[in-house]
Motif scaffolding. Structure first.
Motif, PDB file in Angstrom:
ATOM      1  N   PRO A   1       0.805  -1.222   0.000  1.00 45.16           N
ATOM      2  CA  PRO A   1       0.000   0.000   0.000  1.00 45.16           C
ATOM      3  C   PRO A   1       0.840   1.276   0.000  1.00 45.16           C
ATOM      4  CG  PRO A   1      -0.905  -1.590   1.543  1.00 45.16           C
ATOM      5  CD  PRO A   1       0.406  -2.138   1.090  1.00 45.16           C
ATOM      6  N   PHE A   2       1.993   1.247   0.669  1.00 45.17           N
ATOM      7  CA  PHE A   2       2.871   2.414   0.694  1.00 45.17           C
ATOM      8  C   PHE A   2       3.373   2.733  -0.714  1.00 45.17           C
ATOM      9  CE2 PHE A   2       7.261   4.111   1.285  1.00 45.17           C
ATOM     10  CZ  PHE A   2       6.912   5.333   1.827  1.00 45.17           C
ATOM     11  N   TRP A   3       3.787   1.704  -1.451  1.00 43.95           N
ATOM     12  CA  TRP A   3       4.268   1.901  -2.810  1.00 43.95           C
ATOM     13  C   TRP A   3       3.127   2.308  -3.746  1.00 43.95           C
ATOM     14  CZ3 TRP A   3       9.109   2.231  -4.645  1.00 43.95           C
ATOM     15  CH2 TRP A   3      10.143   1.822  -3.798  1.00 43.95           C
ATOM     16  N   LEU A   4       1.945   1.732  -3.548  1.00 42.76           N
ATOM     17  CA  LEU A   4       0.805   2.097  -4.381  1.00 42.76           C
ATOM     18  C   LEU A   4       0.415   3.549  -4.148  1.00 42.76           C
ATOM     19  CD1 LEU A   4      -1.327   1.347  -6.415  1.00 42.76           C
ATOM     20  CD2 LEU A   4      -2.721   0.375  -4.573  1.00 42.76           C
ATOM     21  N   ALA A   5       0.421   3.975  -2.876  1.00 41.13           N
ATOM     22  CA  ALA A   5       0.116   5.373  -2.573  1.00 41.13           C
ATOM     23  C   ALA A   5       1.160   6.291  -3.204  1.00 41.13           C
ATOM     24  CB  ALA A   5       0.066   5.581  -1.061  1.00 41.13           C
ATOM     25  N   GLY A   6       2.440   5.904  -3.120  1.00 42.12           N
ATOM     26  CA  GLY A   6       3.489   6.710  -3.726  1.00 42.12           C
ATOM     27  C   GLY A   6       3.339   6.795  -5.238  1.00 42.12           C
TER      28      GLY A   6
ATOM     29  N   THR B   1      -8.518   5.635  -1.381  1.00 46.83           N
ATOM     30  CA  THR B   1      -9.137   4.345  -1.087  1.00 46.83           C
ATOM     31  C   THR B   1      -8.123   3.401  -0.445  1.00 46.83           C
ATOM     32  OG1 THR B   1     -10.672   4.610  -2.946  1.00 46.83           O
ATOM     33  CG2 THR B   1     -10.376   2.380  -2.073  1.00 46.83           C
ATOM     34  N   VAL B   2      -6.896   3.398  -0.958  1.00 48.55           N
ATOM     35  CA  VAL B   2      -5.822   2.594  -0.361  1.00 48.55           C
ATOM     36  C   VAL B   2      -5.563   3.032   1.077  1.00 48.55           C
ATOM     37  CG1 VAL B   2      -3.348   2.087  -0.454  1.00 48.55           C
ATOM     38  CG2 VAL B   2      -4.721   2.016  -2.540  1.00 48.55           C
ATOM     39  N   ALA B   3      -5.539   4.349   1.294  1.00 44.53           N
ATOM     40  CA  ALA B   3      -5.297   4.870   2.645  1.00 44.53           C
ATOM     41  C   ALA B   3      -6.426   4.467   3.602  1.00 44.53           C
ATOM     42  CB  ALA B   3      -5.156   6.389   2.597  1.00 44.53           C
ATOM     43  N   GLN B   4      -7.675   4.555   3.131  1.00 46.34           N
ATOM     44  CA  GLN B   4      -8.817   4.184   3.966  1.00 46.34           C
ATOM     45  C   GLN B   4      -8.788   2.691   4.297  1.00 46.34           C
ATOM     46  OE1 GLN B   4     -12.282   5.430   1.823  1.00 46.34           O
ATOM     47  NE2 GLN B   4     -11.913   7.600   2.134  1.00 46.34           N
TER      48      GLN B   4
ATOM     49  N   GLN C   1      -6.120   2.005   6.831  1.00 45.49           N
ATOM     50  CA  GLN C   1      -6.567   2.479   8.140  1.00 45.49           C
ATOM     51  C   GLN C   1      -7.528   1.472   8.771  1.00 45.49           C
ATOM     52  OE1 GLN C   1      -5.721   5.425   9.707  1.00 45.49           O
ATOM     53  NE2 GLN C   1      -6.988   4.938  11.486  1.00 45.49           N
ATOM     54  N   ALA C   2      -8.459   0.930   7.979  1.00 42.02           N
ATOM     55  CA  ALA C   2      -9.432  -0.033   8.493  1.00 42.02           C
ATOM     56  C   ALA C   2      -8.768  -1.333   8.924  1.00 42.02           C
ATOM     57  CB  ALA C   2     -10.496  -0.311   7.431  1.00 42.02           C
ATOM     58  N   GLN C   3      -7.647  -1.673   8.291  1.00 41.88           N
ATOM     59  CA  GLN C   3      -6.923  -2.900   8.632  1.00 41.88           C
ATOM     60  C   GLN C   3      -5.933  -2.707   9.773  1.00 41.88           C
ATOM     61  OE1 GLN C   3      -5.208  -3.953   4.832  1.00 41.88           O
ATOM     62  NE2 GLN C   3      -7.076  -4.953   4.109  1.00 41.88           N
ATOM     63  N   GLY C   4      -5.903  -1.503  10.344  1.00 41.32           N
ATOM     64  CA  GLY C   4      -5.026  -1.241  11.482  1.00 41.32           C
ATOM     65  C   GLY C   4      -3.584  -0.944  11.120  1.00 41.32           C
ATOM     66  N   GLU C   5      -3.312  -0.679   9.838  1.00 40.16           N
ATOM     67  CA  GLU C   5      -1.960  -0.345   9.397  1.00 40.16           C
ATOM     68  C   GLU C   5      -2.016   0.921   8.535  1.00 40.16           C
ATOM     69  OE1 GLU C   5      -0.481  -3.741   7.329  1.00 40.16           O
ATOM     70  OE2 GLU C   5      -0.098  -4.882   9.162  1.00 40.16           O
ATOM     71  N   PRO C   6      -2.273   2.082   9.171  1.00 40.62           N
ATOM     72  CA  PRO C   6      -2.425   3.322   8.414  1.00 40.62           C
ATOM     73  C   PRO C   6      -1.137   3.733   7.702  1.00 40.62           C
ATOM     74  CG  PRO C   6      -2.284   3.784  10.757  1.00 40.62           C
ATOM     75  CD  PRO C   6      -2.396   2.293  10.625  1.00 40.62           C
ATOM     76  N   ILE C   7      -1.302   4.414   6.576  1.00 43.23           N
ATOM     77  CA  ILE C   7      -0.173   4.915   5.796  1.00 43.23           C
ATOM     78  C   ILE C   7       0.107   6.355   6.199  1.00 43.23           C
ATOM     79  CG2 ILE C   7       0.649   5.457   3.472  1.00 43.23           C
ATOM     80  CD1 ILE C   7      -1.217   3.308   2.413  1.00 43.23           C
ATOM     81  N   ASP C   8       1.367   6.664   6.462  1.00 44.24           N
ATOM     82  CA  ASP C   8       1.778   8.044   6.722  1.00 44.24           C
ATOM     83  C   ASP C   8       1.856   8.743   5.369  1.00 44.24           C
ATOM     84  OD1 ASP C   8       2.871  10.434   7.486  1.00 44.24           O
ATOM     85  OD2 ASP C   8       4.346   9.560   8.840  1.00 44.24           O
TER      86      ASP C   8
END
Length: 301
Positions: free
Chosen positions: A69-74, A169-172, A175-182
């Motif tokens: 998710p971090f790479w996808l957000a980036g 959507t990736v960030a949400q 967050q729901a899975q308990g591993e939020p992205i900074d």
């Protein structure tokens, strides 16, 4: 930070975000991918200084480099950075900003598909009204009114809200899975990807010294600093209020480029944009009212 100070912080962030259009119009030679490269490059330099000062010298060692998710957000940030600046050099600032404004509605639709989150009736109404506004705006380009470059710029601009919808959507979901992205380090990753991808496309460099000064200003004050300010404000403000205040970027951006660069929006852009912004404003205000009435928190619609 108090609620009032957080609100004004978000207003300042929106104002800084809105300067991209008027600054881009000051460039003498640099265009297209070269503009994107230099803005992303200077954003990287700025965040390499800001992040250690803000989150400690070991911030880079703590980044989740192995998380998808971090790479996808980036990657999504990189698409937004690249498409936004390229679109600004091809078509009007007002058209680009209004096209970007549909990101919350696309996010709501994508969230409905990915997470199954039910959308309230107000959001469905906003999606329909926003779609009509976009159709109205783009219909004004029919009949040879707009050049081929403006058409292509409008299409490129659509990549910004689409990437934003995926990113949020990736960030949400994280967050729901308990591993939020900074999100701020994700902005750094996006700027790095954008710089690397656009470097060969930007060569040979033609930017003058004044161009580089303007682009350095964009990297620091239009991306790096407002992203940090928005993250700080979001820790205090409800999501609906952050989205509502974020709409000021569009108002500020159109006003600045109109007043300072003499770029008046076309009638179809103003008409379609009014419908889009009105739909967004009504949706966010109703969501804010529901949140205050229920005393709980809601996600961005």
């Amino acid at each position: 930070m108090s609620h009032g100070r957080a609100a004004w912080t978000m207003v300042l962030a929106a104002l800084l975000w809105s300067t991209a259009g008027v600054v881009t119009r000051q460039l003498q030679v640099a265009q297209g991918f070269e503009v994107t490269f230099w803005r992303s490059f200077f954003t990287v330099l700025s965040l390499l200084v800001i992040l250690p000062l803000w989150q400690g010298p070991d911030v880079f060692a703590r980044l989740p480099w192995r998380r998808r998710p971090f790479w996808l957000a980036g990657f999504c940030w990189a698409v937004m950075f690249t498409a936004f600046m390229v679109a600004l050099t091809m078509t009007g600032v007002a058209r680009v900003l209004i096209t970007m404004a549909v990101a919350p509605l696309l996010t709501a639709l994508l969230s409905r598909v990915v997470t199954g989150h039910r959308l309230p009736a107000r959001t469905w109404a906003a999606i329909v009204a926003g779609g009509l506004g976009m159709a109205w705006m783009f219909a004004g380009q029919l009949g040879g009114v707009a050049s081929g470059s403006e058409w292509l710029g409008s299409i490129v601009a659509l990549a910004v809200p689409m990437a934003a919808a995926v990113q949020w959507t990736v960030a949400q979901r994280s967050q729901a899975q308990g591993e939020p992205i900074d999100l701020v380090p994700a902005v750094l990753l996006g700027a790095l990807i954008s710089s690397a991808v656009t470097l060969p496309l930007a060569w040979p460099f033609r930017a003058t010294t004044p161009d580089l000064a303007w682009l350095a200003l964009l990297g620091l004050t239009q991306l790096a600093i407002p992203c940090v300010l928005a993250v700080l404000a979001a820790r205090v403000l409800p999501a609906a209020e952050v989205s509502l205040l974020g709409l000021l970027e569009i108002v500020f951006g159109i006003a600045l480029v109109w007043l300072l660069a003499g770029e008046a929006p076309r009638p179809e852009v103003l008409a379609g944009g009014t419908l889009v912004i009105g739909a967004l404003l009504a949706n966010e205000l109703l969501g804010w009212h529901e949140q205050r009435r229920d005393g709980g928190s809601i996600g961005p619609a």
